[in-house]
Design a protein around this motif. Structure first.
Motif, PDB file in Angstrom:
ATOM      1  N   ARG A  39     -15.906  14.351  -4.409  1.00 34.26           N
ATOM      2  CA  ARG A  39     -15.564  15.674  -3.904  1.00 34.26           C
ATOM      3  C   ARG A  39     -15.914  16.714  -4.966  1.00 34.26           C
ATOM      4  NH1 ARG A  39     -10.399  15.015  -1.869  1.00 34.26           N
ATOM      5  NH2 ARG A  39     -10.307  17.220  -1.403  1.00 34.26           N
ATOM      6  N   ALA A  40     -16.066  17.950  -4.552  1.00 36.69           N
ATOM      7  CA  ALA A  40     -16.412  19.020  -5.486  1.00 36.69           C
ATOM      8  C   ALA A  40     -15.399  19.084  -6.619  1.00 36.69           C
ATOM      9  CB  ALA A  40     -16.461  20.350  -4.740  1.00 36.69           C
ATOM     10  N   ASN A  41     -15.909  19.179  -7.827  1.00 32.24           N
ATOM     11  CA  ASN A  41     -15.079  19.331  -9.034  1.00 32.24           C
ATOM     12  C   ASN A  41     -14.161  18.152  -9.295  1.00 32.24           C
ATOM     13  OD1 ASN A  41     -15.956  21.910 -10.035  1.00 32.24           O
ATOM     14  ND2 ASN A  41     -14.985  22.810  -8.235  1.00 32.24           N
ATOM     15  N   SER A  42     -14.546  16.975  -8.835  1.00 28.78           N
ATOM     16  CA  SER A  42     -13.797  15.762  -9.181  1.00 28.78           C
ATOM     17  C   SER A  42     -14.776  14.728  -9.695  1.00 28.78           C
ATOM     18  CB  SER A  42     -13.043  15.206  -7.981  1.00 28.78           C
ATOM     19  OG  SER A  42     -12.295  14.057  -8.351  1.00 28.78           O
ATOM     20  N   ALA A  43     -14.365  13.992 -10.724  1.00 28.28           N
ATOM     21  CA  ALA A  43     -15.236  12.974 -11.306  1.00 28.28           C
ATOM     22  C   ALA A  43     -14.990  11.603 -10.701  1.00 28.28           C
ATOM     23  CB  ALA A  43     -15.033  12.907 -12.820  1.00 28.28           C
ATOM     24  N   TYR A  44     -14.000  11.472  -9.823  1.00 31.44           N
ATOM     25  CA  TYR A  44     -13.592  10.154  -9.352  1.00 31.44           C
ATOM     26  C   TYR A  44     -12.917  10.285  -7.992  1.00 31.44           C
ATOM     27  CZ  TYR A  44      -9.056  11.933 -10.784  1.00 31.44           C
ATOM     28  OH  TYR A  44      -7.939  12.715 -10.906  1.00 31.44           O
ATOM     29  N   SER A  45     -12.650   9.148  -7.364  1.00 32.02           N
ATOM     30  CA  SER A  45     -11.778   9.071  -6.190  1.00 32.02           C
ATOM     31  C   SER A  45     -10.739   7.990  -6.452  1.00 32.02           C
ATOM     32  CB  SER A  45     -12.586   8.748  -4.927  1.00 32.02           C
ATOM     33  OG  SER A  45     -13.450   9.818  -4.587  1.00 32.02           O
ATOM     34  N   VAL A  46      -9.707   7.965  -5.605  1.00 34.09           N
ATOM     35  CA  VAL A  46      -8.639   6.974  -5.732  1.00 34.09           C
ATOM     36  C   VAL A  46      -8.667   6.091  -4.494  1.00 34.09           C
ATOM     37  CG1 VAL A  46      -6.156   6.593  -5.949  1.00 34.09           C
ATOM     38  CG2 VAL A  46      -7.231   8.549  -7.109  1.00 34.09           C
ATOM     39  N   MET A  47      -8.928   4.808  -4.695  1.00 35.62           N
ATOM     40  CA  MET A  47      -9.019   3.871  -3.578  1.00 35.62           C
ATOM     41  C   MET A  47      -7.689   3.761  -2.849  1.00 35.62           C
ATOM     42  SD  MET A  47     -10.733   1.699  -1.802  1.00 35.62           S
ATOM     43  CE  MET A  47     -10.536   0.254  -0.751  1.00 35.62           C
ATOM     44  N   ALA A  48      -7.734   3.844  -1.530  1.00 36.32           N
ATOM     45  CA  ALA A  48      -6.543   3.654  -0.705  1.00 36.32           C
ATOM     46  C   ALA A  48      -6.966   3.065   0.640  1.00 36.32           C
ATOM     47  CB  ALA A  48      -5.787   4.962  -0.501  1.00 36.32           C
ATOM     48  N   GLY A  49      -6.017   2.405   1.289  1.00 39.05           N
ATOM     49  CA  GLY A  49      -6.275   1.826   2.602  1.00 39.05           C
ATOM     50  C   GLY A  49      -6.416   0.324   2.612  1.00 39.05           C
ATOM     51  N   THR A  50      -6.349  -0.321   1.444  1.00 37.31           N
ATOM     52  CA  THR A  50      -6.544  -1.769   1.378  1.00 37.31           C
ATOM     53  C   THR A  50      -5.524  -2.506   2.247  1.00 37.31           C
ATOM     54  OG1 THR A  50      -7.368  -1.500  -0.884  1.00 37.31           O
ATOM     55  CG2 THR A  50      -6.806  -3.734  -0.177  1.00 37.31           C
ATOM     56  N   GLN A  51      -4.266  -2.082   2.188  1.00 37.60           N
ATOM     57  CA  GLN A  51      -3.248  -2.746   2.999  1.00 37.60           C
ATOM     58  C   GLN A  51      -3.541  -2.591   4.484  1.00 37.60           C
ATOM     59  OE1 GLN A  51       0.900  -2.375   1.935  1.00 37.60           O
ATOM     60  NE2 GLN A  51       1.520  -2.261   4.074  1.00 37.60           N
ATOM     61  N   ALA A 419      -9.086 -16.332   6.226  1.00 41.14           N
ATOM     62  CA  ALA A 419      -7.671 -16.441   5.871  1.00 41.14           C
ATOM     63  C   ALA A 419      -7.326 -15.434   4.779  1.00 41.14           C
ATOM     64  CB  ALA A 419      -7.349 -17.853   5.389  1.00 41.14           C
ATOM     65  N   GLN A 420      -6.194 -14.750   4.924  1.00 44.93           N
ATOM     66  CA  GLN A 420      -5.754 -13.804   3.903  1.00 44.93           C
ATOM     67  C   GLN A 420      -5.371 -14.547   2.634  1.00 44.93           C
ATOM     68  OE1 GLN A 420      -2.578 -11.108   5.104  1.00 44.93           O
ATOM     69  NE2 GLN A 420      -1.997 -10.740   2.971  1.00 44.93           N
ATOM     70  N   VAL A 421      -5.954 -14.119   1.512  1.00 43.65           N
ATOM     71  CA  VAL A 421      -5.657 -14.741   0.218  1.00 43.65           C
ATOM     72  C   VAL A 421      -5.065 -13.729  -0.765  1.00 43.65           C
ATOM     73  CG1 VAL A 421      -7.434 -16.509   0.485  1.00 43.65           C
ATOM     74  CG2 VAL A 421      -8.024 -14.343  -0.623  1.00 43.65           C
ATOM     75  N   TYR A 422      -4.879 -12.507  -0.298  1.00 48.15           N
ATOM     76  CA  TYR A 422      -4.401 -11.422  -1.166  1.00 48.15           C
ATOM     77  C   TYR A 422      -2.944 -11.141  -0.862  1.00 48.15           C
ATOM     78  CZ  TYR A 422      -4.290  -6.759  -3.347  1.00 48.15           C
ATOM     79  OH  TYR A 422      -3.990  -5.660  -4.122  1.00 48.15           O
ATOM     80  N   ASP A 423      -2.111 -11.179  -1.877  1.00 47.42           N
ATOM     81  CA  ASP A 423      -0.700 -10.820  -1.728  1.00 47.42           C
ATOM     82  C   ASP A 423      -0.573  -9.308  -1.846  1.00 47.42           C
ATOM     83  OD1 ASP A 423       0.132 -13.474  -1.474  1.00 47.42           O
ATOM     84  OD2 ASP A 423       0.317 -13.722  -3.647  1.00 47.42           O
ATOM     85  N   LEU A 424      -0.100  -8.679  -0.784  1.00 49.68           N
ATOM     86  CA  LEU A 424      -0.012  -7.226  -0.768  1.00 49.68           C
ATOM     87  C   LEU A 424       1.092  -6.745  -1.706  1.00 49.68           C
ATOM     88  CD1 LEU A 424      -0.352  -6.651   3.076  1.00 49.68           C
ATOM     89  CD2 LEU A 424      -2.070  -6.117   1.328  1.00 49.68           C
ATOM     90  N   PRO A 425       0.777  -5.854  -2.625  1.00 46.84           N
ATOM     91  CA  PRO A 425       1.803  -5.308  -3.515  1.00 46.84           C
ATOM     92  C   PRO A 425       2.676  -4.301  -2.770  1.00 46.84           C
ATOM     93  CG  PRO A 425      -0.293  -4.246  -3.949  1.00 46.84           C
ATOM     94  CD  PRO A 425      -0.565  -5.302  -2.918  1.00 46.84           C
ATOM     95  N   THR A 426       3.823  -3.991  -3.348  1.00 43.37           N
ATOM     96  CA  THR A 426       4.669  -2.946  -2.778  1.00 43.37           C
ATOM     97  C   THR A 426       4.079  -1.579  -3.105  1.00 43.37           C
ATOM     98  OG1 THR A 426       6.050  -2.725  -4.753  1.00 43.37           O
ATOM     99  CG2 THR A 426       6.693  -4.411  -3.131  1.00 43.37           C
ATOM    100  N   LEU A 427       4.515  -0.565  -2.363  1.00 46.62           N
ATOM    101  CA  LEU A 427       4.007   0.785  -2.617  1.00 46.62           C
ATOM    102  C   LEU A 427       4.379   1.280  -4.017  1.00 46.62           C
ATOM    103  CD1 LEU A 427       2.271   2.899  -1.318  1.00 46.62           C
ATOM    104  CD2 LEU A 427       4.293   3.814  -0.158  1.00 46.62           C
ATOM    105  N   PRO A 428       5.611   1.056  -4.507  1.00 48.78           N
ATOM    106  CA  PRO A 428       5.887   1.449  -5.901  1.00 48.78           C
ATOM    107  C   PRO A 428       4.988   0.733  -6.907  1.00 48.78           C
ATOM    108  CG  PRO A 428       7.948   1.109  -4.721  1.00 48.78           C
ATOM    109  CD  PRO A 428       6.843   0.632  -3.809  1.00 48.78           C
ATOM    110  N   GLU A 429       4.651  -0.532  -6.655  1.00 51.00           N
ATOM    111  CA  GLU A 429       3.742  -1.249  -7.548  1.00 51.00           C
ATOM    112  C   GLU A 429       2.350  -0.626  -7.517  1.00 51.00           C
ATOM    113  OE1 GLU A 429       5.697  -5.753  -7.378  1.00 51.00           O
ATOM    114  OE2 GLU A 429       4.161  -5.171  -5.927  1.00 51.00           O
ATOM    115  N   ILE A 430       1.901  -0.226  -6.327  1.00 50.54           N
ATOM    116  CA  ILE A 430       0.592   0.422  -6.209  1.00 50.54           C
ATOM    117  C   ILE A 430       0.585   1.751  -6.951  1.00 50.54           C
ATOM    118  CG2 ILE A 430      -1.012   1.507  -4.588  1.00 50.54           C
ATOM    119  CD1 ILE A 430      -0.076  -0.604  -2.514  1.00 50.54           C
ATOM    120  N   GLN A 431       1.665   2.529  -6.804  1.00 51.09           N
ATOM    121  CA  GLN A 431       1.718   3.823  -7.468  1.00 51.09           C
ATOM    122  C   GLN A 431       1.734   3.671  -8.992  1.00 51.09           C
ATOM    123  OE1 GLN A 431       5.240   6.424  -7.062  1.00 51.09           O
ATOM    124  NE2 GLN A 431       3.843   7.953  -6.210  1.00 51.09           N
ATOM    125  N   GLU A 432       2.453   2.676  -9.480  1.00 52.80           N
ATOM    126  CA  GLU A 432       2.473   2.429 -10.919  1.00 52.80           C
ATOM    127  C   GLU A 432       1.090   2.015 -11.413  1.00 52.80           C
ATOM    128  OE1 GLU A 432       3.775   2.068 -14.823  1.00 52.80           O
ATOM    129  OE2 GLU A 432       4.678   3.077 -13.088  1.00 52.80           O
TER     130      GLU A 432
END
Length: 477
Positions: A39-51, A419-432
Motif C-alpha cells: 500500500r502507499a507509504n508502507s514497506a510491508y503488509s501483515v498476513m491475516a486470514g490463515t485461520q 488433512a489439517q496438520v496445523y494447530d490454530l493458535p489463539t487470537l492473543p497468541e497471534i497478536q503477540e
C-alpha cells in the motif's frame, strides 16, 4: 463453521469442467497466492486470514442444493456433477502464519493439489486473504502511529457488509487493536468488546447533567462519558466532573471521558488540565471521529493528551487503499512425480510471475532485526551458507552482502494430503506473534511516510530458472 464452497467464480467451475472433459482432472498443479505492491507509504503488509482458510478448506463440499443449482445452469453433464458431489480437498497447502510481516512477490500461500481442486479454491482464498491482510495492515499502521496508546476498532456500521465488519474486526486485532465495538465479533472470536454511549443518550434527557447521572447510575464502575454533545469545555467536561465527584462519594472511580469532534489536540489538552485540576489524574481521555494513522501521528506531534483511540471508518474500509491486489497464479505442474515449472510473461514486467515451487527465507542479523527475505526454490537450503549477496528488489544495481545471519523459513504446512496438520493458535497468541514481528523490523521501514524499502531477493537458482523459461516461452511465441 460455514460451507463456502459455492463462493467461487463461474469460470473456476467451467475450467474444472474443461479439465474433466479433457482427462486432466488428476493433474497436480501448484499455485502461489501473492500480492505485487505494498500500500502507499508502507514497506510491508501483515498476513491475516490463515485461520479462515483452514476453516474454509475443512468445510469444502458441494451440498445437494448446490448440485441442483449447478444443474439448473445447463452447463455441466451429470457425470461431472457426480464428481463435484464427491469432491473433497486432497492436496497440500502451505501458508504464512497470521501476523507475519510479508512483502510483494512472496507466496503467502502455496497450493499443491489436483488441478480441479486447486482451481476451485482460488476465489475464496483470494477473498479471505486479500481482505483480512488489507485490514490487518491498516490496523497495524494505526497502532504504530498511536505509539503505545490503545486502539479500539469501531467500524462495524461503516463496513462494506456484515462479513467485512466481522472478519475485519478480527483482522484489526491481528494488526494491533486491543478491542472492538463489534459484539458478534467479540462472541465469535473471543475479542474484548468496548463501548459507552452515543450523543442520542445525552439528547434523550432534559439536560446533559441528567444524562450523565443516569449513565453513571447504570454503570458506576465503568463510567465513560461522551462530553461533546453541546459544548465540550463549558458544559461537557464540567458536567462530567460533577458526576465523577458524585461517583467518588459513593466509592467508585470513573473511567474517563470521550471526545468525538472538534479540535482533538486542543480539547484533549484542555480536558486533561481540567480533569487533573479536579483530582482525576487517572481518568482516561478517549477520542474518536474519522481517525487514521496520519491524524493520530499529527495529534501526537501536537502534544495531544489522548490515552485511547477509537478508529472506525478509515480502518474497517482501509479508506486509502480499498484492495490488497493479491493474485493466484500457477507456478508448476507435477506430472508422474516430475515438476514442470510454469510462469506468466507480460509486457508489464511486474505482472510476470516466478516459476516453480518456492519457499521464503527470512534472514536475521545479530540484533535479531530482519535483514532481507529470499525467495528460493523448494529444494534449496541455506545450510552452511555464511555469506550471501542480496539485490534491491527494484533497483537491481544496488546490492549488499549479508554475513553471520540466522534463517527462518516462513511457509508452514496447513494441510498435507487433505488433512489439517496445523494447530490454530489463539487470537492473543497471534497478536503477540505480530508484535514480535514488528520488533524485528528496523524503524526506517516502519515510517508512515517514505519508508525504507525492505529487501526481497530471489535465489540465483530461481533467477536462472526464470531467465531460462523466459527465453523458452519467447522462442515459442
Amino acid at each position: 463453521m460455514r460451507n463456502l464452497t459455492m463462493m467461487t467464480d463461474l469460470y473456476q467451475l467451467t475450467m474444472m469442467y474443461g479439465y474433466y472433459k479433457h482427462g486432466m482432472k488428476d493433474n497436480i498443479a501448484v499455485f502461489d497466492l501473492f500480492y505485487r505492491k505494498n500500500r502507499a507509504n508502507s514497506a510491508y503488509s501483515v498476513m491475516a486470514g490463515t485461520q479462515s482458510v483452514v476453516e474454509y478448506i475443512n468445510e469444502l463440499r458441494f451440498t445437494d442444493g448446490d448440485i441442483d443449482y449447478l444443474r439448473s445452469l445447463k452447463l455441466f453433464d451429470d457425470d461431472f456433477l457426480r464428481v463435484l458431489r464427491d469432491l473433497r480437498f486432497t492436496g497440500n497447502i502451505y501458508a504464512m502464519k497470521e501476523g507475519t510481516l510479508v512483502f510483494p512477490r512472496e507466496p503467502l500461500l502455496r497450493v499443491e493439489a489436483p488441478i480441479m481442486e486447486a482451481q476451485l479454491i482460488e476465489t475464496a482464498l483470494l477473498t479471505i486473504v486479500n481482505h483480512q491482510t488489507l485490514i490487518a495492515t491498516k490496523a497495524n499502521r494505526v497502532a504504530y502511529a498511536a505509539n503505545g496508546g490503545a486502539v479500539l476498532e469501531f467500524g462495524l456500521r461503516r463496513a462494506q457488509g456484515a462479513d467485512a465488519g466481522i472478519y475485519g474486526a478480527r483482522a484489526a486485532i491481528v494488526g494491533g487493536c486491543v478491542a472492538t465495538s463489534n459484539v458478534i465479533a467479540g462472541k465469535w472470536f473471543d475479542i474484548p468488546v468496548k463501548g459507552t454511549h452515543a450523543h442520542s443518550w445525552v439528547m434523550s434527557f432534559p439536560t446533559e447533567l441528567d444524562a450523565f447521572r443516569a449513565y453513571a447510575d447504570v454503570f458506576p464502575d465503568s463510567c465513560m462519558l461522551l462530553v461533546d454533545t453541546y459544548d465540550t469545555i463549558r458544559s461537557g467536561i464540567p458536567n462530567a466532573i460533577k458526576v465523577f465527584d458524585e461517583l467518588r462519594a459513593k466509592g467508585y472511580e470513573p473511567v474517563g471521558i470521550r471526545l468525538d469532534s472538534g479540535d482533538l489536540a486542543y480539547l484533549s489538552k484542555k480536558a486533561r488540565a481540567m480533569l487533573d485540576s479536579a483530582g482525576y489524574e487517572k481518568a482516561r481521555i478517549f477520542v474518536s471521529g474519522d481517525l487514521d494513522e496520519t491524524v493520530i501521528h499529527d495529534l501526537r506531534v501536537q502534544g495531544a493528551c489522548i490515552d485511547v483511540y477509537g478508529v472506525g471508518t478509515k480502518l474497517i474500509t482501509s479508506s486509502d487503499q480499498p484492495a490488497l491486489g493479491g493474485v493466484y497464479k500457477m507456478s508448476a505442474e507435477i506430472v508422474n512425480g516430475v515438476e514442470i515449472p510454469k510462469m506468466k510473461l507480460s509486457d508489464n514486467p511486474e505482472k510476470s510471475t516466478l516459476p516453480g515451487r518456492k519457499k521464503v527465507f527470512r534472514l536475521y542479523g545479530k540484533s535479531h532485526k530482519a535483514i532481507a527475505d529470499l525467495i528460493a526454490l523448494e529444494h534449496e537450503t541455506l545450510d552452511g551458507v555464511s555469506e550471501l549477496r542480496l539485490y534491491h528488489p527494484e533497483q537491481t544495481y544496488k546490492s549488499m552482502i549479508a554475513r553471520d545471519f540466522t534463517v527462518r523459513e516462513l511457509l508452514v504446512p496447513l494441510f498435507i494430503g487433505g488433512a489439517q496438520v496445523y494447530d490454530l493458535p489463539t487470537l492473543p497468541e497471534i497478536q503477540e506473534y505480530a508484535r514480535n514481528e514488528m520488533d524485528t523490523l528496523w524503524p526506517e521501514s516502519k515510517r508512515l511516510l517514505n519508508p525504507h524499502v525492505y529487501k526481497v531477493d530471489i535465489s540465483d537458482e530461481l533467477y536462472d530458472l526464470r531467465k531460462k523459461l523466459t527465453w523458452e516461452i519467447a522462442s515459442r511465441t
